[in-house]
Design an enzyme around this catalytic site. Structure first.
Site, PDB file in Angstrom:
ATOM      1  N   THR A 338       0.822  -1.227   0.000  1.00  0.00           N
ATOM      2  CA  THR A 338       0.000   0.000   0.000  1.00  0.00           C
ATOM      3  C   THR A 338       0.854   1.274   0.000  1.00  0.00           C
ATOM      4  OG1 THR A 338      -0.165  -0.266   2.394  1.00  0.00           O
ATOM      5  CG2 THR A 338      -2.029  -1.022   1.095  1.00  0.00           C
ATOM      6  N   SER A 364       1.368   8.750   4.962  1.00  0.00           N
ATOM      7  CA  SER A 364       0.753   8.692   3.639  1.00  0.00           C
ATOM      8  C   SER A 364       1.881   8.920   2.647  1.00  0.00           C
ATOM      9  CB  SER A 364      -0.306   9.781   3.492  1.00  0.00           C
ATOM     10  OG  SER A 364      -0.719   9.853   2.143  1.00  0.00           O
ATOM     11  N   ARG A 365       2.161   7.920   1.804  1.00  0.00           N
ATOM     12  CA  ARG A 365       3.317   8.043   0.900  1.00  0.00           C
ATOM     13  C   ARG A 365       3.011   8.935  -0.301  1.00  0.00           C
ATOM     14  NH1 ARG A 365       3.693   2.288   2.100  1.00  0.00           N
ATOM     15  NH2 ARG A 365       4.939   2.154   3.976  1.00  0.00           N
ATOM     16  N   VAL A 366       1.753   9.373  -0.408  1.00  0.00           N
ATOM     17  CA  VAL A 366       1.414  10.334  -1.452  1.00  0.00           C
ATOM     18  C   VAL A 366       1.651  11.742  -0.899  1.00  0.00           C
ATOM     19  CG1 VAL A 366      -0.484  11.263  -2.831  1.00  0.00           C
ATOM     20  CG2 VAL A 366      -0.172   8.804  -2.636  1.00  0.00           C
TER      21      VAL A 366
END
Length: 502
Positions: A338, A364-366
């Site tokens: 994810t 959150s890697r975004v």
């Protein structure tokens, strides 16, 4: 009564013209053994992997294991009515589910059969349950925000359209509550929602559907249920079926949200099937391909390129941990697939901090690219501030004397923590969130007693909606913290805070 020969001749001629020679060619096999939701079948030598087969009593099955002398079939229905020696026919088609507008607002099982008593699903379109994920060239970066309506998430671990954000935590820590709030918050935003319940108690799912209905969210939501009493094959295919239904809208340029509640129970169902099929067990008795089981599901979630219509499929998989063991096999697998995770901690939950999000572990890697500019600016340092506050709080419990600056950071941390508490089914508009967080991070709450922080927030938002609606509309429209807007916000907050504390 006289017969007219020419009439009879013309009818026969027409029948001959319309006659088409169709030979029904099917492969037929026999059940060698059956039990626990699987059957070993002899004689289906040309069957495809993932092909549907039909037993003599009408129950469907799925070709799961292709062996040298037999085929392992998982039974998608009541296996107690199937006996040794029964006939099995291949159908020549892959497992598919009904898709389209007709499934919205319905409660269905993973095969597309209705469970809500509202009659059959009127659609002619179907889509294969398993399909290949879009390639790199068919995707684009995630830039558009998917607002959850939850302050703590939208400010610190934002979710974008096309992202896969894992929600992980022990049982009873509020994992499902986050996803339900997110679904409710999509009202009027043109996002189709799909909630897949795997291995959940059916009473729990019924309550959840009632919550969605009461908040007007069932109009754009489909609930796919493979409950705790459903056979393992149905629990295994449920997430794929939900994704296929969502993909129909995604590939038409629409935006969809898919919640998998939860994938740890799907992994257990897959382990059960694999062990019954005598596949070699690996770590924790899971089969070697359990990672692929989840990766091929979650890789289907993405933001499509403009050439492909620009649709998006956002995934919120849920994983249940045991005793907070995030480094167990399935949790680590899904974390690695994810684009970030929201970790819910039991200690915080029982201390009344809800959502019980652990800011240090949740990411959150975004990141900020999935936030509107004003939220990015206002909540920029909030995550680090809160993580530092948690450390300071532990240090302060030792009873040491603190200097004024440290004490001030602690006081602000307590107020910020109080502000981030949010009730069930009360998602907030992003502009309301921005105003609340601005007040907390810029020191307007410093003189407000911690016990009155929630009251301050409610009255402040009420004041803005009644007396300063023009400013609220302007923030919503511009979406950026321009100097003029910031001066207006400061004026309003100064005035309100003064009146509140008077």
């Amino acid at each position: 009564m006289k017969f007219k020969a020419d009439e009879i001749a013309s009818v026969i001629q027409q029948e001959i013209k319309q006659y088409e020679s169709k030979i029904d060619v099917r492969q037929v096999g026999r059940v060698l053994e059956v039990g626990d939701g699987i059957a070993q079948v002899y004689g289906l030598s040309d069957v495809m992997s993932g092909e549907m087969v039909e037993f003599s009593n009408g129950v469907m099955g799925l070709a799961f294991n292709l062996e040298e002398n037999s085929v392992g079939v998982i039974i998608l229905g009541d296996y107690l009515k199937i006996n040794e020696g029964d006939e099995v026919r291949s159908t020549g088609r892959l497992l598919s589910v009904p898709v389209g507008e007709a499934v919205l607002g319905r409660v269905i099982d993973p095969l597309g059969n209705p469970l809500d008593g509202k009659g059959p699903i009127q659609t002619t379109e179907t889509r294969p349950v398993e399909s290949v994920a879009p390639s790199i060239s068919e995707r684009q970066p995630v830039r558009e925000a998917l607002q959850t309506g939850i302050k703590a998430i939208d400010a610190m671990t934002p979710i974008g359209r096309g992202q896969r954000e894992l929600i992980i935590g022990d049982r009873k820590t509020g994992k499902t509550a986050i996803t339900i709030d997110t679904i409710i918050n999509q009202k009027g935003k043109g996002v189709y929602c799909f909630y897949v319940a795997v291995g959940q108690k059916e009473s729990t799912v019924a309550g959840l559907i009632e919550t969605l209905r009461a908040n007007g969210a069932m109009e754009y939501t489909t609930v796919v249920v493979a409950g705790a009493s459903s056979p393992a094959p149905l629990q295994y295919i449920a997430p794929y079926a939900g994704t296929a239904m969502a993909e129909y809208f995604t590939y038409k340029g629409g935006h969809t949200l898919c919640v998998y509640d939860d994938l740890s129970k799907q992994a257990v169902a897959y382990r059960q099937l694999s062990l019954l099929m005598r596949r070699p067990p690996g770590r924790e008795a899971y089969p070697g391909d359990v990672f692929y089981c989840h990766s091929r599901l979650l890789e289907r979630s993405c933001k499509l390129s403009d050439d492909k219509g620009g649709g998006s499929l956002t995934a919120l998989p849920i994983i249940e941990t045991l005793e907070g063991e995030v480094s167990a096999y399935i949790p680590t697998n899904v974390i690695s697939i994810t684009d970030g995770q929201i970790y819910l901690q039991p200690d915080l939950f029982f201390a009344g901090q809800r959502p019980a999000m652990n800011v240090g572990i949740s990411v959150s890697r975004v990141g900020g690219s999935a936030q509107i500019p004003i939220m990015k600016k206002v909540a920029g340092g909030m995550r680090l501030d809160l993580a530092a506050f948690r450390e300071l709080e532990a240090f302060a419990q030792l009873g040491t004397d603190l200097d004024a600056a440290t004490q001030q950071r602690l006081d602000r941390g307590y107020r910020l923590t109080e502000l981030l508490k949010q009730g069930l089914c009360k998602p907030m508009h992003v502009t309301d969130q921005v105003l609340s967080i601005y007040a907390a991070t810029r020191g307007y709450l410093d003189k407000v007693p911690v016990s009155r922080v929630q009251e301050y927030e409610a009255k402040m938002l009420e004041y803005i909606h009644t007396s300063e609606q023009g400013l609220w509309d302007k923030i919503t429209e511009v979406g950026k913290l321009e100097p003029e807007i910031e001066r207006e916000i400061q004026r309003v907050l100064n005035q309100f805070t003064e009146d509140f504390l008077a």
